[in-house]
Design a protein around this motif. Structure first.
Motif, mmCIF file in Angstrom:
data_model
loop_
_atom_site.group_PDB
_atom_site.id
_atom_site.type_symbol
_atom_site.label_atom_id
_atom_site.label_comp_id
_atom_site.label_asym_id
_atom_site.label_seq_id
_atom_site.Cartn_x
_atom_site.Cartn_y
_atom_site.Cartn_z
ATOM 1 N N UNK A 106 14.102 3.811 0.128
ATOM 2 C CA UNK A 106 14.033 4.736 -1.002
ATOM 3 C C UNK A 106 13.089 5.866 -0.624
ATOM 4 N N UNK A 107 13.542 7.093 -0.811
ATOM 5 C CA UNK A 107 12.719 8.251 -0.459
ATOM 6 C C UNK A 107 12.739 9.268 -1.603
ATOM 7 N N UNK A 108 11.658 10.009 -1.714
ATOM 8 C CA UNK A 108 11.582 11.067 -2.720
ATOM 9 C C UNK A 108 11.112 12.358 -2.067
ATOM 10 N N UNK A 109 11.483 13.464 -2.656
ATOM 11 C CA UNK A 109 11.074 14.766 -2.125
ATOM 12 C C UNK A 109 11.476 15.875 -3.069
ATOM 13 N N UNK A 110 11.316 17.101 -2.627
ATOM 14 C CA UNK A 110 11.638 18.257 -3.437
ATOM 15 C C UNK A 110 13.133 18.329 -3.708
ATOM 16 N N UNK A 111 13.496 18.582 -4.975
ATOM 17 C CA UNK A 111 14.895 18.716 -5.330
ATOM 18 C C UNK A 111 15.426 20.102 -5.006
ATOM 19 N N UNK A 152 10.429 -9.526 -1.308
ATOM 20 C CA UNK A 152 11.062 -9.508 0.003
ATOM 21 C C UNK A 152 10.463 -8.422 0.889
ATOM 22 N N UNK A 153 10.512 -8.679 2.180
ATOM 23 C CA UNK A 153 10.211 -7.679 3.196
ATOM 24 C C UNK A 153 11.528 -7.377 3.910
ATOM 25 N N UNK A 154 12.240 -6.364 3.442
ATOM 26 C CA UNK A 154 13.550 -6.046 4.013
ATOM 27 C C UNK A 154 13.456 -5.235 5.301
ATOM 28 N N UNK A 155 12.445 -4.404 5.391
ATOM 29 C CA UNK A 155 12.317 -3.528 6.555
ATOM 30 C C UNK A 155 11.757 -4.337 7.721
ATOM 31 N N UNK A 156 12.587 -4.576 8.754
ATOM 32 C CA UNK A 156 12.202 -5.392 9.905
ATOM 33 C C UNK A 156 12.080 -4.573 11.190
ATOM 34 N N UNK A 157 11.976 -3.270 11.072
ATOM 35 C CA UNK A 157 11.880 -2.414 12.248
ATOM 36 C C UNK A 157 10.422 -2.204 12.645
ATOM 37 N N UNK A 158 10.047 -2.673 13.829
ATOM 38 C CA UNK A 158 8.663 -2.513 14.288
ATOM 39 C C UNK A 158 8.239 -1.054 14.296
ATOM 40 N N UNK A 159 9.148 -0.164 14.693
ATOM 41 C CA UNK A 159 8.797 1.253 14.796
ATOM 42 C C UNK A 159 8.435 1.860 13.441
ATOM 43 N N UNK A 160 8.841 1.223 12.351
ATOM 44 C CA UNK A 160 8.497 1.731 11.028
ATOM 45 C C UNK A 160 7.049 1.424 10.654
ATOM 46 N N UNK A 204 0.851 -1.195 0.000
ATOM 47 C CA UNK A 204 0.000 0.000 0.000
ATOM 48 C C UNK A 204 0.887 1.245 0.000
ATOM 49 N N UNK A 205 1.675 1.435 1.061
ATOM 50 C CA UNK A 205 2.577 2.581 1.090
ATOM 51 C C UNK A 205 3.705 2.313 2.079
ATOM 52 N N UNK A 206 4.780 3.096 1.923
ATOM 53 C CA UNK A 206 5.952 3.021 2.800
ATOM 54 C C UNK A 206 6.586 4.406 2.836
ATOM 55 N N UNK A 207 7.832 4.491 3.302
ATOM 56 C CA UNK A 207 8.516 5.785 3.293
ATOM 57 C C UNK A 207 8.731 6.293 1.867
ATOM 58 N N UNK A 208 8.676 5.405 0.886
ATOM 59 C CA UNK A 208 8.891 5.801 -0.497
ATOM 60 C C UNK A 208 7.755 6.654 -1.036
ATOM 61 N N UNK A 209 6.521 6.292 -0.722
ATOM 62 C CA UNK A 209 5.351 7.012 -1.245
ATOM 63 C C UNK A 209 4.470 7.481 -0.097
#
Length: 529
Positions: A420-425, A329-337, A271-276
């Motif tokens: 992977x993250x995106x934002x204003x250049x 794969x599910x690489x992100x294993x941090x509960x806090x995420x 659905x979504x992550x830090x990427x989107x």
């Protein structure tokens, strides 16, 4: 298939395969107490192949149960109320295999699966009896006759408090993996997925179970696959170990030509992550069963493709020959995420396909479907061979399926993508350039943890647009974390395919290759002022 959409089917199959057994029942002392069996018949995998071949030469027949009127009443809630009696479980005697419980038929599973037990080269069908199940007094299943068949089965650990492998619905199966939490699913075969015509869902119509004496966490599963377009003989050698591993051998017999044959398919949810993060409407920071597609190419290159929740259904193909492996794969294993202590996305398994026999030229295809909720499985991945799929030509695909917490064969010397993250250049404090987006990729592992500024640089390719700034460096104060980033000026709204890796001295690759598909029209970020 009955009339409801593809994503509903996947979601229902996933939900139903984790129904808990009734607590408090004593384990049986015998291998199959109270179960009723049919007559013994000779069985072998060679016989199953011949059976599949002969079946492919006959017209397909719809195996829908004649008791549909009653089964329609067993909806999601009614299905959840059905409990297999653990004192009737197969192989609960501790002499080998794993305790087996069976799934009932219902509204969403109306094609019965005939399940057999193999011992000493002979097979006996396990005959359905209502007495195997605990049912409420007014449950509609009480109106069904005996010997109607099952919809699937699941393998339990010895106490039967948790299960670790389940086959339910069409040819779907899944494991709770190394971290004991269900997530993505696998299936026997995918046919015509994401084409402008109905997708076909082959099913396992008959299943045979065989245990290995003295091995409590190993079961052999044989399955006959059937559909209007193809038949197949499957053998799954399933071992639980620290993370379940399944050695899969499949021989396929097409009934007719197939446009898109998907081998070793995996189905997941993103659905979504830090990427989107702009698509996040829920309070939890991230929601996904898998966060990326990994491919170990035949030439040795390692690819990582973060998953997308796209604006429309998108299919991407990654051409290869003799692939060494691929998976979701599910690489992100941090509960806090995730902050989810109910369904535990941080524990969801990864699934890795390792070809065993030689898979010649073809492509890994990734299908991404838009979703606005976590209940929909919207990610599909499979291998499509280049060789034609035509009647009279048998196909053989053998592979090992790993249900793991991470890749079973990591590239020890390469940095792996962790986010992977995106934002204003542009540069903070200065006017932001129009139509410019920044892409930031974090790596861990391999040699990147020891790099200093100036030791390496990113290499970036875009299908369209212009890279205006690129750099990489170790993240200050975060041991072993390395970051590469670039700004891309992109006009218009058409998607952009991106490729990047970090190179060191001598142009040597220090990271796996990051691939990404960016949809400018899905984000207001990076457009400048």
């Amino acid at each position: 298939m009955i009339d409801f959409n593809r994503r509903d089917f996947l979601s229902l199959a996933a939900a139903f395969s984790v129904v808990a057994p009734l607590p408090g029942r004593a384990l049986a002392a015998a291998g199959a107490p109270g179960l009723t069996f049919g007559p013994a018949k000779p069985f072998s995998f060679d016989w199953l192949k011949e059976e599949a071949k002969a079946l492919s030469e006959r017209p397909w027949q719809n195996a829908r149960s004649p008791h549909g009127e009653t089964l329609e009443k067993i909806d999601y809630d009614a299905f959840q109320k059905i409990r297999f009696r653990s004192d009737h479980a197969l192989w609960a005697d501790g002499k080998g295999g794993a305790p087996v419980q069976f799934f009932h038929l219902g509204r969403y599973f109306q094609e019965p699966v005939l399940i057999h037990v193999v011992e000493n080269g002979e097979a006996r069908e396990v005959l359905y009896r209502q007495a195997y199940f605990d049912l409420p007094a007014d449950h509609p299943a009480r109106g069904l006759p005996d010997n109607i068949g099952f919809s699937g089965f699941r393998l339990h650990e010895p106490s039967q408090k948790t299960d670790w492998l389940a086959f339910l619905g069409a040819s779907y199966f899944r494991s709770s993996g190394a971290l004991n939490q269900y997530g993505l699913s696998a299936r026997g075969l995918a046919i015509d997925t994401a084409l402008p015509k109905p997708e076909e869902f082959p099913r396992f119509s008959r299943i045979w179970l065989e245990r290995v004496e003295g091995e409590p966490d190993r079961v052999l599963v044989y399955a006959l696959l059937d559909s209007p377009s193809i038949t197949g003989a499957y053998r799954f050698d399933c071992a639980r170990a620290d993370g379940p591993v399944m050695d899969v051998s499949s021989t396929l017999y097409p009934r007719k030509a197939i446009e898109r044959l998907g081998v070793a398919p995996l189905t997941s949810m993103y659905w979504y992550s830090e990427t989107n993060r702009g698509q996040a409407v829920d309070w939890r920071p991230e929601i996904h069963d898998s966060d990326g597609l990994a491919i170990w190419m035949g030439n040795g290159e390692r690819l990582w493709r973060p998953l997308n929740n796209p604006p429309a259904t998108v299919t991407n193909a990654f051409v290869d020959a003799r692939p060494r492996g691929f998976g979701l794969l599910q690489r992100d294993r941090e509960f806090t995420h995730y902050q989810d202590d109910g369904v535990f996305y941080d524990r969801r398994p990864s699934a890795w396909v390792e070809p065993v026999n030689e898979w010649a030229s073809g492509q890994v295809q990734l299908v991404e479907i838009p979703t606005d909720d976590e209940i929909h499985d919207n990610i599909v991945m499979y291998w499509v061979p280049d060789e034609p799929v035509e009647p009279g030509r048998a196909l053989q695909f053998d592979y090992r399926l790993h249900w793991t917490a991470s890749e079973p064969f990591p590239a020890e010397l390469l940095g792996r993508v962790m986010a992977t993250r995106t934002g204003t250049g542009g540069i903070p404090g200065q006017p932001r350039p129009k139509n410019t987006t920044r892409f930031v990729v974090d790596y861990r592992g391999g040699e990147v943890g020891a790099l200093e500024r100036g030791d390496a640089a990113p290499v970036v390719d875009l299908s369209r647009g212009e890279v205006t700034l690129a750099d990489s460096h170790p993240v200050v104060g975060q041991s072993g974390l390395y970051r590469a980033f670039f700004d891309a000026r992109i006009e218009g709204t058409d998607p952009v395919d991106m490729r990047m890796y970090v190179k060191g001295k001598g142009d040597r690759a220090l990271t796996e290759t990051w691939l990404y598909q960016y949809f400018p029209n899905r984000s207001a970020q990076g457009r400048g002022s």
